[in-house]
Design an enzyme around this catalytic site. Structure first.
Site, mmCIF file in Angstrom:
data_model
loop_
_atom_site.group_PDB
_atom_site.id
_atom_site.type_symbol
_atom_site.label_atom_id
_atom_site.label_comp_id
_atom_site.label_asym_id
_atom_site.label_seq_id
_atom_site.Cartn_x
_atom_site.Cartn_y
_atom_site.Cartn_z
ATOM 1 N N LEU A 2 0.828 -1.198 0.000
ATOM 2 C CA LEU A 2 0.000 0.000 0.000
ATOM 3 C C LEU A 2 0.868 1.256 0.000
ATOM 4 C CD1 LEU A 2 -2.795 -0.819 2.593
ATOM 5 C CD2 LEU A 2 -2.816 -1.135 0.131
ATOM 6 N N CYS A 3 0.439 2.228 -0.790
ATOM 7 C CA CYS A 3 1.088 3.542 -0.786
ATOM 8 C C CYS A 3 0.010 4.585 -1.043
ATOM 9 C CB CYS A 3 2.214 3.609 -1.810
ATOM 10 S SG CYS A 3 1.674 3.552 -3.513
ATOM 11 N N ASN A 4 0.409 5.812 -1.268
ATOM 12 C CA ASN A 4 -0.575 6.880 -1.487
ATOM 13 C C ASN A 4 -1.415 6.653 -2.730
ATOM 14 O OD1 ASN A 4 -0.361 8.580 0.731
ATOM 15 N ND2 ASN A 4 1.407 9.624 -0.116
ATOM 16 N N GLY A 38 -0.652 3.967 -5.134
ATOM 17 C CA GLY A 38 -0.543 2.618 -5.675
ATOM 18 C C GLY A 38 0.423 2.520 -6.835
#
Length: 105
Positions: free
Chosen positions: A7-9, A11
């Protein structure tokens, strides 16, 4: 098959890690399904995730994911900033898989 969600801000930045993590797992003979998603659009995938890894930029969401998915996902962890910056999929996978094995012997 082991399912790993990054997961990141948005994707996208963790997308570079997908291939490196797959390569690391395959080198150890482990079949994986790895995908990246923005943290606010990951709910569908989280229902069948074994390892959830949060990028350094969203690590502050860790308590939320632990509370919401702690009993459903075997490993919920953050990716080390240096490993993330160096796209060190081998080390990221090794750390996550070791934690997974400790809860799923």
């Amino acid at each position: 098959m082991l399912t790993i969600t990054l997961l990141c801000n948005l994707g996208m930045s963790t997308g570079m890690l997908i291939d490196r993590i797959k390569e690391a797992a395959e080198a150890k003979g482990i079949s994986v399904d790895v995908d990246a998603a923005p943290f606010d659009k990951a709910n569908d995938r989280l229902d069948h995730t074994d390892i959830l890894l949060l990028g350094p930029q969203v690590r502050y969401h860790m308590p939320r994911f632990q509370k919401e998915y702690g009993g459903k996902i075997a490993v919920i962890d953050t990716i080390d900033f240096t490993d993330y910056a160096l796209v060190n999929g081998e080390k990221i996978f090794a750390n996550a898989f070791a934690k997974y094995q400790s809860v799923n012997p």
